[in-house]
Enzyme design. Structure first.
Site, mmCIF file in Angstrom:
data_model
loop_
_atom_site.group_PDB
_atom_site.id
_atom_site.type_symbol
_atom_site.label_atom_id
_atom_site.label_comp_id
_atom_site.label_asym_id
_atom_site.label_seq_id
_atom_site.Cartn_x
_atom_site.Cartn_y
_atom_site.Cartn_z
ATOM 1 N N LYS A 1 32.218 35.277 32.660
ATOM 2 C CA LYS A 1 33.328 35.908 31.937
ATOM 3 C C LYS A 1 34.634 35.240 32.338
ATOM 4 O O LYS A 1 35.085 35.384 33.468
ATOM 5 C CB LYS A 1 33.427 37.403 32.241
ATOM 6 C CG LYS A 1 34.429 38.126 31.316
ATOM 7 C CD LYS A 1 34.795 39.502 31.802
ATOM 8 C CE LYS A 1 36.075 39.513 32.597
ATOM 9 N NZ LYS A 1 37.285 39.143 31.801
ATOM 10 N N GLY B 1 40.222 36.406 41.830
ATOM 11 C CA GLY B 1 41.194 37.296 41.214
ATOM 12 C C GLY B 1 41.916 38.128 42.251
ATOM 13 O O GLY B 1 41.997 37.752 43.428
ATOM 14 N N THR C 1 40.801 44.288 42.693
ATOM 15 C CA THR C 1 39.585 44.107 41.894
ATOM 16 C C THR C 1 38.432 43.662 42.777
ATOM 17 O O THR C 1 37.293 44.105 42.598
ATOM 18 C CB THR C 1 39.836 43.076 40.778
ATOM 19 O OG1 THR C 1 40.951 43.489 39.988
ATOM 20 C CG2 THR C 1 38.615 42.944 39.883
ATOM 21 N N GLU D 1 37.138 35.239 46.113
ATOM 22 C CA GLU D 1 38.360 34.504 46.446
ATOM 23 C C GLU D 1 39.513 35.308 45.869
ATOM 24 O O GLU D 1 39.697 35.369 44.651
ATOM 25 C CB GLU D 1 38.314 33.093 45.865
ATOM 26 C CG GLU D 1 39.347 32.160 46.467
ATOM 27 C CD GLU D 1 40.652 32.145 45.705
ATOM 28 O OE1 GLU D 1 41.606 32.799 46.184
ATOM 29 O OE2 GLU D 1 40.723 31.508 44.655
ATOM 30 N N CYS E 1 47.109 30.462 43.633
ATOM 31 C CA CYS E 1 46.874 31.302 44.810
ATOM 32 C C CYS E 1 47.228 30.578 46.104
ATOM 33 O O CYS E 1 47.394 31.210 47.153
ATOM 34 C CB CYS E 1 45.426 31.769 44.846
ATOM 35 S SG CYS E 1 44.212 30.423 44.879
ATOM 36 N N GLU F 1 51.698 40.069 47.190
ATOM 37 C CA GLU F 1 51.551 38.864 46.378
ATOM 38 C C GLU F 1 52.300 39.033 45.061
ATOM 39 O O GLU F 1 51.976 39.902 44.260
ATOM 40 C CB GLU F 1 50.068 38.576 46.113
ATOM 41 C CG GLU F 1 49.844 37.273 45.368
ATOM 42 C CD GLU F 1 48.383 36.988 45.124
ATOM 43 O OE1 GLU F 1 47.984 35.809 45.192
ATOM 44 O OE2 GLU F 1 47.628 37.943 44.840
#
Length: 483
Positions: free
Chosen positions: A174, A227, A231, A249, A283, A384
């Site tokens: 996905k 992500g 989550t 990650e 990231c 973040e």
């Protein structure tokens, strides 16, 4: 208006619900295509296709699998410009960046694992005196799930599915619903080269529906996810009762430690890049800048001057250094952090305002922003932001720099600028991060492990680490003693 479709069992499929999601061009703030709003039924169809294809795919020789991977890489190379234009339009990043980095790296991911799978060897141990030999077989897991983010769409999509396929697994993937276009074009590539049916299945949709169905499906043996940390926490809780393998990650709040003895010119140029590349939506960007006191004022002046020269503009313009942020919602989130700077006794040194680009007045553009903070514990330094925003503050000693670097919940990457090799080694050993760059940034070798510590995730991707993740080791012990 174009409607992209799911790719299941080698065919393009409309969603079972016949419901669709709008896909925006962030540079213009306009809907330009639609994607499936896939549900559990669509994921089930993909899983069944992958499960059916697994016996034949896992039985293929290493050479045959390698050839298929090279065919995909060749097709990506042949469609470099088309894919880069689609990536820029879908994500808002400068076309020059997609041409130079995103699409070439996606091609390299398939090429690397096309070769790596033929070099991935099993271990053997002879037990002297016992007349036995132990060896390890690494078997593919079966059906695996790959869920990728929006910031580097095809780059990170291929980073997951390439090793999964190389290891002999079948994949249900996905992509982000925010940036689905290049993954759809990849499915067209698979169709064009007659890639085996059911081996790679791409299902589009929202995380709450499509992503959740992948994570909770009992036939999917592993989840590779990149992500947000929240989550990732949800995925871990969902997958734990089923004992799925997880590679997560997650977020980063990466320190950039600058010492007075560094190569100043190289550091300054690289720090501008490491702060604002891809609109700060990487990231690995160095979002917390800590500078030794004796050069702090000089650095502040030079850094602000350099950042003010960056051009925010149309992603298709080769002169644009920064394009648009990925979505209106993300732009508003980033702006919220900037607006809260005054409440945290922070000073905006430059930027912080929306940008109107001629011909793209509704696009999601933001000035690159530098904020001077007084405390490492402020919200700006602890959460973040994931946009063109960096903070900076001075440090007095190596010990204080290390304290600042580690005093955060994340541990993805870090950067150290110094000419003192002893200091570089001390800090590299003590910084709590999965990656440490010394006098460089984003200098990646595909053979090395990639991942973070603390709230930046679990597991490692890259090189043989990824092939290990996507396989299950089996120990076999044979006695050859004569009877």
């Amino acid at each position: 208006m174009q409607r992209i479709k799911n790719y299941i069992n080698g065919e393009f499929c409309t969603p079972s619900s016949d419901k669709w999601l709008d896909n925006y061009n962030p540079a213009k703030g306009e809907v330009y295509s639609q994607l499936p709003n896939s549900q559990k039924e669509d994921v089930e169809k993909a899983v069944m296709a992958a499960k059916k294809a697994f016996p034949a795919w896992s039985a293929t020789s290493l050479e045959e699998r390698s050839q298929w991977m090279h065919k995909i890489a060749d097709a990506i190379e042949n469609k470099l410009v088309l894919l880069a234009e689609a990536e820029s339009k879908d994500n808002g990043k400068p076309l020059s960046l997609a041409l130079a980095v995103d699409i070439p790296r996606a091609m390299s991911n398939f090429r690397f694992y096309a070769n790596a799978l033929t070099q991935f060897a099993s271990e053997a141990h002879e037990s002297v005196g016992k007349n036995t030999i132990n060896f390890t077989l690494r078997k593919p897991l079966g059906v695996v799930g790959c869920i990728s983010p929006w910031n580097l769409p095809l780059y990170l999509f291929s980073w997951k599915i390439a090793p999964a396929l190389a290891a002999g697994n079948c994949v249900v993937a996905k992509p982000s619903e925010v940036t689905p276009m290049t993954s759809y074009l990849l499915s067209e590539i698979c169709k064009e080269i007659d890639f085996p049916e059911g081996v790679l299945n791409i299902v589009h949709g929202l995380g709450a529906n499509c992503g959740q169905a992948i994570v909770e499906h009992p036939q999917i043996k592993a989840i590779s996810f990149t992500g947000g940390t929240k989550t990732g926490e949800h995925i871990a809780r969902t997958a734990a009762p089923m004992f799925k393998k997880l590679s997560l990650e997650l977020g980063g709040k990466n320190p950039n430690l600058i010492f007075a003895d560094c190569n100043y010119d190289k550091m300054l140029k690289t720090t501008v890049k490491s702060s604002f590349a891809n609109q700060g939506q990487i990231c690995l960007c160095g979002s917390r800048i800590f500078v030794e006191e004796k050069i702090y004022d000089q650095f502040k002046d030079d850094f602000v001057k350099a950042v003010k020269k960056l051009k925010v503009g149309d992603p298709s313009d080769a002169k644009s250094d920064l394009g648009a942020l990925v979505s209106k919602e993300h732009l508003e989130k980033v702006q919220g952090y900037i607006e809260g700077a005054k409440d945290q006794e922070a000073t905006i040194l430059c930027g912080g305002k929306p940008v109107k680009v001629d011909g793209h007045e509704n696009g999601y553009y933001l000035e690159p922003t530098i904020i001077e903070v007084k405390s490492n514990h402020c919200k700006l330094n602890q959460e973040e932001i994931f946009g063109p925003v960096v903070t900076m503050m001075p440090f007095k000693s190596e010990e204080q720099a290390l304290e600042f670097a580690n005093d955060v919940r994340y541990g993805l990457s870090s950067t150290i600028w110094t000419s003192n090799i002893d200091r570089a080694m001390r800090l590299s050993n003590s910084i709590e991060a999965g990656i440490v760059w010394v006098n460089t940034w984003l200098n990646r070798d595909l053979r090395t492990p990639f991942g973070g510590s603390k709230d930046s995730g679990v597991g490692r991707e890259g090189g043989f680490e990824a092939l290990k993740f996507f396989t299950e080791p089996k120990n076999i012990c044979i006695s050859y003693e004569a009877y």
